[in-house]
Design a protein around this motif. Structure first.
Motif, PDB file in Angstrom:
ATOM      1  N   PRO A  91       0.809  -1.547  -0.096  1.00 57.28           N
ATOM      2  CA  PRO A  91      -0.019   0.081  -0.064  1.00 57.28           C
ATOM      3  C   PRO A  91       1.095   1.225  -0.192  1.00 57.28           C
ATOM      4  N   LEU A  92       1.947   1.740   0.280  1.00 52.57           N
ATOM      5  CA  LEU A  92       3.180   1.966   0.379  1.00 52.57           C
ATOM      6  C   LEU A  92       3.144   3.122  -0.861  1.00 52.57           C
ATOM      7  N   ALA A  93       3.211   1.959  -2.062  1.00 49.38           N
ATOM      8  CA  ALA A  93       3.104   1.948  -2.756  1.00 49.38           C
ATOM      9  C   ALA A  93       2.249   3.611  -3.513  1.00 49.38           C
ATOM     10  N   TYR A  94       1.512   3.704  -3.189  1.00 48.55           N
ATOM     11  CA  TYR A  94       0.548   4.628  -3.610  1.00 48.55           C
ATOM     12  C   TYR A  94       0.529   6.056  -2.718  1.00 48.55           C
ATOM     13  N   VAL A  95       1.442   6.020  -1.569  1.00 49.32           N
ATOM     14  CA  VAL A  95       1.793   7.172  -0.709  1.00 49.32           C
ATOM     15  C   VAL A  95       2.794   7.719  -1.732  1.00 49.32           C
ATOM     16  N   LEU A  96       4.121   6.266  -1.571  1.00 52.39           N
ATOM     17  CA  LEU A  96       4.908   7.157  -2.240  1.00 52.39           C
ATOM     18  C   LEU A  96       4.717   7.333  -3.779  1.00 52.39           C
ATOM     19  N   LEU A  97       4.161   7.172  -4.938  1.00 51.79           N
ATOM     20  CA  LEU A  97       3.954   7.443  -5.812  1.00 51.79           C
ATOM     21  C   LEU A  97       3.378   9.092  -5.780  1.00 51.79           C
ATOM     22  N   ALA A  98       2.309   9.093  -5.020  1.00 50.47           N
ATOM     23  CA  ALA A  98       1.068  10.184  -5.175  1.00 50.47           C
ATOM     24  C   ALA A  98       2.241  11.583  -3.982  1.00 50.47           C
ATOM     25  N   ALA A  99       3.433  10.968  -3.225  1.00 45.71           N
ATOM     26  CA  ALA A  99       4.229  12.115  -2.515  1.00 45.71           C
ATOM     27  C   ALA A  99       4.475  13.288  -3.815  1.00 45.71           C
ATOM     28  N   LEU A 100       5.504  11.494  -4.847  1.00 46.93           N
ATOM     29  CA  LEU A 100       6.049  12.237  -6.176  1.00 46.93           C
ATOM     30  C   LEU A 100       5.655  12.793  -6.804  1.00 46.93           C
ATOM     31  N   LEU A 101       4.607  12.848  -7.515  1.00 50.23           N
ATOM     32  CA  LEU A 101       3.425  13.586  -8.181  1.00 50.23           C
ATOM     33  C   LEU A 101       3.244  15.110  -7.799  1.00 50.23           C
ATOM     34  N   ILE A 102       3.107  14.792  -6.195  1.00 52.68           N
ATOM     35  CA  ILE A 102       2.893  16.418  -5.652  1.00 52.68           C
ATOM     36  C   ILE A 102       3.758  17.633  -6.089  1.00 52.68           C
ATOM     37  N   VAL A 103       4.519  16.749  -5.486  1.00 47.28           N
ATOM     38  CA  VAL A 103       6.065  17.517  -5.144  1.00 47.28           C
ATOM     39  C   VAL A 103       7.049  17.659  -6.762  1.00 47.28           C
ATOM     40  N   ASP A 104       6.094  16.609  -7.948  1.00 49.18           N
ATOM     41  CA  ASP A 104       7.041  17.457  -9.336  1.00 49.18           C
ATOM     42  C   ASP A 104       5.933  18.043  -9.724  1.00 49.18           C
ATOM     43  N   PHE A 161       5.653  20.940  -8.419  1.00 48.23           N
ATOM     44  CA  PHE A 161       6.388  22.437  -8.023  1.00 48.23           C
ATOM     45  C   PHE A 161       7.684  22.608  -8.351  1.00 48.23           C
ATOM     46  N   PHE A 162       8.177  20.851  -8.655  1.00 47.54           N
ATOM     47  CA  PHE A 162       9.770  20.885  -8.669  1.00 47.54           C
ATOM     48  C   PHE A 162       9.716  19.627  -9.154  1.00 47.54           C
ATOM     49  N   PRO A 163      10.057  20.211 -10.544  1.00 47.99           N
ATOM     50  CA  PRO A 163      10.149  18.861 -11.758  1.00 47.99           C
ATOM     51  C   PRO A 163      11.238  18.055 -11.755  1.00 47.99           C
ATOM     52  N   PHE A 164      11.856  17.697 -10.687  1.00 48.03           N
ATOM     53  CA  PHE A 164      13.546  16.589 -10.623  1.00 48.03           C
ATOM     54  C   PHE A 164      13.011  16.025  -9.787  1.00 48.03           C
ATOM     55  N   VAL A 165      12.008  14.912  -9.434  1.00 49.53           N
ATOM     56  CA  VAL A 165      11.651  14.548  -8.916  1.00 49.53           C
ATOM     57  C   VAL A 165      11.139  13.034  -9.624  1.00 49.53           C
ATOM     58  N   PRO A 166      11.207  11.786  -9.534  1.00 52.15           N
ATOM     59  CA  PRO A 166      10.698  11.006 -10.547  1.00 52.15           C
ATOM     60  C   PRO A 166       9.146  10.493 -10.639  1.00 52.15           C
ATOM     61  N   GLY A 167       8.213  11.582 -11.189  1.00 55.88           N
ATOM     62  CA  GLY A 167       6.640  11.280 -10.710  1.00 55.88           C
ATOM     63  C   GLY A 167       6.629  10.457 -11.585  1.00 55.88           C
TER      64      GLY A 167
END
Length: 213
Positions: free
Chosen positions: A14-27, A29-35
């Motif tokens: 289930p942490l996959a969804y948390v990780l996915l959401a966190a990366l895309l939220i940061v992505d 406003f900061f497009p240097f994370v692997p969202g």
């Protein structure tokens, strides 16, 4: 335990969804994370029979991507586009001006198409926040842009996962490579378009000594 086992183990958690959401939220406003990479990886594994449901990956990705854009919009509204010294670099100034022109002419088409250009999409979203585009009008456009953007990545990933179902790692690599190549092409086209727009704006701007109309 090899890399495939690690990826499958993460995708099954289930942490996959948390990780996915966190990366895309940061992505947003900061497009240097692997969202994008996270979306493609999970969707590829899903299509290969080793990941979460594709529809759930898509739903989480759309919501999280829209939330990230909302943060960028809020940053633009609160900080503007000239607040810090790094925002006043010539390349960024030109990008913000390009965003202003595009938002004035065709806000829906511009916001949706800009979503596919990593750095430009943040500039466009911040400009939308600093401009007079109301949030109630911006939000549905951002949702549409996120739906188009994430759907594209999921479609590429599902195709690769279905094609290389017997080898999930190859499916992930092919999908990521396809997205990177396509993104690079879009970025190059976007740069050329911005340069042409800047030249046209300079040519149409009044010059010292020109008669006043």
């Amino acid at each position: 335990m090899n890399l495939v086992d690690v990826l499958i183990g993460i995708a099954a958690s289930p942490l996959a969804y948390v990780l996915l959401a966190a990366l895309l939220i940061v992505d947003g406003f900061f497009p240097f994370v692997p969202g994008e990479t996270a979306v493609v990886t999970l969707a590829s594994l899903s299509a290969a029979g080793h990941g979460p449901p594709v529809w759930l990956v898509l739903a989480v990705a759309i919501i999280a991507s829209t939330a990230g854009d909302a943060v960028a919009y809020a940053n633009g509204k609160r900080l503007g586009t000239m607040r810090w010294a790094w925002m006043r670099r010539p390349r960024l100034v030109a990008m913000f001006r390009w965003a202003e022109r595009g938002l004035l002419r065709r806000p829906v088409l511009f916001l949706v198409s800009a979503k596919f250009v990593p750095v430009a999409r943040v500039a466009v979203t911040m400009t939308a926040g600093s401009s007079r585009l109301p949030f109630v009008r911006y939000l549905p456009i951002a949702l549409l842009a996120s739906a188009a953007y994430t759907s594209y990545h999921v479609i590429v990933a599902v195709f690769a996962g279905s094609l290389f179902r017997s080898n999930p790692l190859i499916a992930v690599v092919v999908a990521i490579a396809t997205v990177i190549v396509t993104g690079t092409i879009v970025e190059l086209v976007g740069r050329a378009t911005r340069r042409r727009g800047a030249r046209r704006a300079d040519q149409s701007a009044p010059k010292p000594g020109d008669p006043i109309p």
